[in-house]
Write an enzyme that holds these catalytic residues in place. Sequence first.
Site, PDB file in Angstrom:
ATOM      1  N   VAL A 179      58.433  12.521  22.390  1.00 57.71           N
ATOM      2  CA  VAL A 179      59.369  11.401  22.577  1.00 57.71           C
ATOM      3  C   VAL A 179      59.207  10.722  23.934  1.00 57.71           C
ATOM      4  CG1 VAL A 179      61.094  12.309  20.962  1.00 57.71           C
ATOM      5  CG2 VAL A 179      61.272  12.885  23.396  1.00 57.71           C
ATOM      6  N   ASN A 235      66.598  14.202  16.629  1.00 54.85           N
ATOM      7  CA  ASN A 235      67.077  15.555  16.875  1.00 54.85           C
ATOM      8  C   ASN A 235      66.427  16.205  18.099  1.00 54.85           C
ATOM      9  OD1 ASN A 235      68.067  18.386  16.021  1.00 54.85           O
ATOM     10  ND2 ASN A 235      65.838  18.587  15.948  1.00 54.85           N
ATOM     11  N   SER A 253      75.899  16.035  21.119  1.00 56.69           N
ATOM     12  CA  SER A 253      76.451  17.361  21.405  1.00 56.69           C
ATOM     13  C   SER A 253      77.935  17.231  21.718  1.00 56.69           C
ATOM     14  CB  SER A 253      75.743  17.984  22.602  1.00 56.69           C
ATOM     15  OG  SER A 253      76.373  19.201  22.974  1.00 56.69           O
ATOM     16  N   TYR A 265      73.143  17.764  31.260  1.00 57.99           N
ATOM     17  CA  TYR A 265      73.059  17.793  29.799  1.00 57.99           C
ATOM     18  C   TYR A 265      74.219  16.993  29.189  1.00 57.99           C
ATOM     19  CZ  TYR A 265      72.699  19.630  25.034  1.00 57.99           C
ATOM     20  OH  TYR A 265      72.573  19.735  23.667  1.00 57.99           O
ATOM     21  N   ALA A 283      75.870  14.622  30.520  1.00 57.91           N
ATOM     22  CA  ALA A 283      75.676  13.195  30.812  1.00 57.91           C
ATOM     23  C   ALA A 283      74.638  12.557  29.888  1.00 57.91           C
ATOM     24  CB  ALA A 283      75.255  13.023  32.275  1.00 57.91           C
ATOM     25  N   SER A 284      73.532  13.269  29.623  1.00 57.49           N
ATOM     26  CA  SER A 284      72.473  12.696  28.770  1.00 57.49           C
ATOM     27  C   SER A 284      72.973  12.504  27.342  1.00 57.49           C
ATOM     28  CB  SER A 284      71.220  13.584  28.785  1.00 57.49           C
ATOM     29  OG  SER A 284      71.447  14.817  28.121  1.00 57.49           O
ATOM     30  N   LYS A 285      73.763  13.448  26.843  1.00 56.83           N
ATOM     31  CA  LYS A 285      74.291  13.348  25.482  1.00 56.83           C
ATOM     32  C   LYS A 285      75.411  12.311  25.395  1.00 56.83           C
ATOM     33  CE  LYS A 285      71.668  16.335  23.353  1.00 56.83           C
ATOM     34  NZ  LYS A 285      70.772  15.911  22.268  1.00 56.83           N
TER      35      LYS A 285
END
Length: 273
Positions: A57, A83, A135, A148, A150-152
């Site tokens: 990706v 995913n 998430s 994590y 923040a990215s989601k």
Amino acid sequence: MSTNQKNTVVLITGGSSGIGKSIGIYLKEKGCIVYGTSRNPSRFTDFDFFPLLELDVADKGSIVSAVDKIVHKHGQLDVLINNAGAGITGPIEETPEEEIVKNFTTNYFGPINVTKAVLPIMRKQKNGLVINITSIAGYMGLPYRGIYSASKAALEMTTEAWRMELKDFNIKMTNVAPGDFATNIAAGRYHAPVIEGSPYEKPYGDTLRLMDSHVDSGNDPLEMAKVVFEIMNTQKPRVHYKVGAFMQKFSIVLKRVLPDRVYEKMLMNHYKL
């Protein structure tokens, strides 16, 4: 989407293990034509559940190449399931910047670039469905999982905006936020090292052990597969879906109704901080 599943072509990024693999197996059993991806499919010589295409990706060229292979063979691409993702833990102060950038490249920019590659195909078909796996951690800033979360969260918000932009083209987009599932995500997660003598040594070390125990005792990923199939058979998918243990889903409700400081105290008690 409610299409004839036997003709539905599905691309799942990161389909070699965990949630992606469970979704792929389930959809194939339902008659879909399923393609998974891996950065290095040659590592999975015994993998015979569905074809695994090479796709990173973080590499736009590999994204275009994988999508082209599917469209060349089938003339269509009906469902994209973003995913592929990576975990990251650590005190934000002690997490190297390059690891933060790497995590956002996988969890945020990656899904955006894969989606950009499939949208022209879906627009031409006048239909399509994009499911972004986010998430429950994206609904709250979790200690030592801040990057994590923040990215989601970024992917959740982007989906909210993007789905409105796609309505004119009959392309649907939604978020599915899993809680803790029994997968190998902990093994592939970047852990900032627990530094001896660091002010974070004890609280971070304790939190790390607690997080790993949650993943090990997580729910069966088949739950995610069933929700994805349900969404594929829904004419008007919701903006958000949450899948996981009751308390994990309920924590999102509590965040909406409790004062910020009360909710923060509840999280700190949970992580024994």
